[in-house]
Design a protein around this motif. Structure first.
Motif, PDB file in Angstrom:
ATOM      1  N   UNK A   2       0.833  -1.210   0.000  1.00 49.68           N
ATOM      2  CA  UNK A   2       0.000   0.000   0.000  1.00 49.68           C
ATOM      3  C   UNK A   2       0.861   1.251   0.000  1.00 49.68           C
ATOM      4  N   UNK A   3       0.452   2.229  -0.808  1.00 54.42           N
ATOM      5  CA  UNK A   3       1.104   3.534  -0.854  1.00 54.42           C
ATOM      6  C   UNK A   3       0.033   4.605  -0.619  1.00 54.42           C
ATOM      7  N   UNK A   4       0.363   5.612   0.174  1.00 55.60           N
ATOM      8  CA  UNK A   4      -0.604   6.659   0.479  1.00 55.60           C
ATOM      9  C   UNK A   4      -0.611   7.769  -0.555  1.00 55.60           C
ATOM     10  N   UNK A   5      -1.533   8.705  -0.369  1.00 54.95           N
ATOM     11  CA  UNK A   5      -1.645   9.842  -1.269  1.00 54.95           C
ATOM     12  C   UNK A   5      -0.470  10.791  -1.150  1.00 54.95           C
TER      13      UNK A   5
ATOM     14  N   UNK B 153      -0.169  13.964  -0.472  1.00 53.23           N
ATOM     15  CA  UNK B 153      -0.086  14.997   0.552  1.00 53.23           C
ATOM     16  C   UNK B 153       0.309  14.454   1.923  1.00 53.23           C
ATOM     17  N   UNK B 154      -0.396  13.420   2.385  1.00 49.52           N
ATOM     18  CA  UNK B 154      -0.186  12.964   3.761  1.00 49.52           C
ATOM     19  C   UNK B 154       0.194  11.497   3.895  1.00 49.52           C
ATOM     20  N   UNK B 155       0.295  10.761   2.810  1.00 51.77           N
ATOM     21  CA  UNK B 155       0.608   9.340   2.911  1.00 51.77           C
ATOM     22  C   UNK B 155      -0.567   8.552   3.468  1.00 51.77           C
ATOM     23  N   UNK B 156      -0.266   7.377   4.007  1.00 51.10           N
ATOM     24  CA  UNK B 156      -1.300   6.516   4.563  1.00 51.10           C
ATOM     25  C   UNK B 156      -1.708   6.992   5.948  1.00 51.10           C
TER      26      UNK B 156
END
Length: 273
Positions: free
Chosen positions: A130-133, A135-138
């Motif tokens: 999983x990788x977050x967005x 701006x803020x990650x996960x």
């Protein structure tokens, strides 16, 4: 299934195709970054792209353009409304983050994660990263759904990676990792031994099975008044879920735990008059 060796005439076991990890992008913002991530996947043999609530909607022309010759990966990407839905069929999941967020989880680097996931793939497990967005990650709730954390040995003074960079870093290590050889002697009755816990009559639990256990257990704990006060409930739930992730539960473990919960809740219910 057996196949003949063309040079020696010896018959060897045909190996099932390797199941490469799924790349799960959670709430990505820019279509271009999705496309560049898909291109990085294609460079190193990854095809299973999953998107959770992309900000700019889907399909996305900018993602397809940025992917270049990997546009087929973008075209075949699956889109989900929730993280849980995106992970349903996976047996083992890594969450990328630059810091452990105070959670008790194993931490892997891309270099150590790649062979670990390859070993699971050779056992026909389905894995994902999983990788977050941008701006803020996960967020913490998403990380709590993973078995372990993946983080890179970056400069602590400049630790932030772009989304495509992070995907590229893992994808490169996946491609580079050598396939581990089996241990012991191959016989007509069984295959080579593998490192780890032998569990011939069971398999690692899927996310769907674990999520069902969590719902069952947490519902029973709510009824018993254990998950109180309300403001502490989210952290308590994450801690409980992380305990199960650390144990590497099998499908039989999940059935056993659900049986335990059912037995305890039946026993605690007063008999009907």
């Amino acid at each position: 299934m057996m196949e003949a060796n063309a040079e020696t005439g010896n018959r060897t076991e045909a190996r099932a195709p390797l199941i490469a990890p799924a790349i799960v992008l959670v709430r990505p913002q820019l279509g271009e970054n999705i496309g560049f991530a898909a291109r990085a996947m294609g460079n190193f043999g990854l095809r299973d792209l999953r998107l959770v609530s992309p900000r700019d909607g889907w399909p996305n022309d900018k993602a397809r353009a940025a992917a270049a010759v990997a546009d087929v990966i973008v075209d075949e990407a699956k889109v989900y409304d929730t993280v849980e839905a995106a992970l349903q069929d996976l047996n083992f999941v890594l969450a990328t983050t630059a810091r452990p967020r105070g959670m008790v989880k194993e931490v892997l680097s891309p270099e150590t994660a790649a062979p670990a996931l390859r070993a699971r793939a050779l056992s026909q497990e389905r894995t994902g990263v999983m990788f977050g967005g941008e701006r803020n990650g996960l967020d913490n709730d998403s990380i709590a759904l993973a078995d372990a954390i993946l983080t890179a040995p970056v400069d602590p003074e400049f630790a932030s990676l772009s989304l495509p960079q992070a995907v590229l870093l893992f994808a490169y290590e996946w491609r580079k990792a050598e396939k581990p050889e089996g241990l012991g002697r191959v016989t007509a009755f069984d295959g080579p031994a593998q490192e780890g816990v032998a569990a011939p009559d069971t398999r690692p639990a899927t996310r769907a099975e674990l999520f069902g256990l969590f719902a069952h257990l947490e519902g029973a704990l709510d009824e018993a008044g254990f998950l109180k006060p309300p403001e502490k409930r989210p952290a308590m739930v994450r801690s409980i879920r992380n305990m199960f992730h650390r144990m590497g539960a099998t499908d039989q473990d999940v059935r056993t735990w659900r049986g335990i919960v059912s037995a305890l809740t039946r026993r605690s219910t007063p008999p009907r008059a």
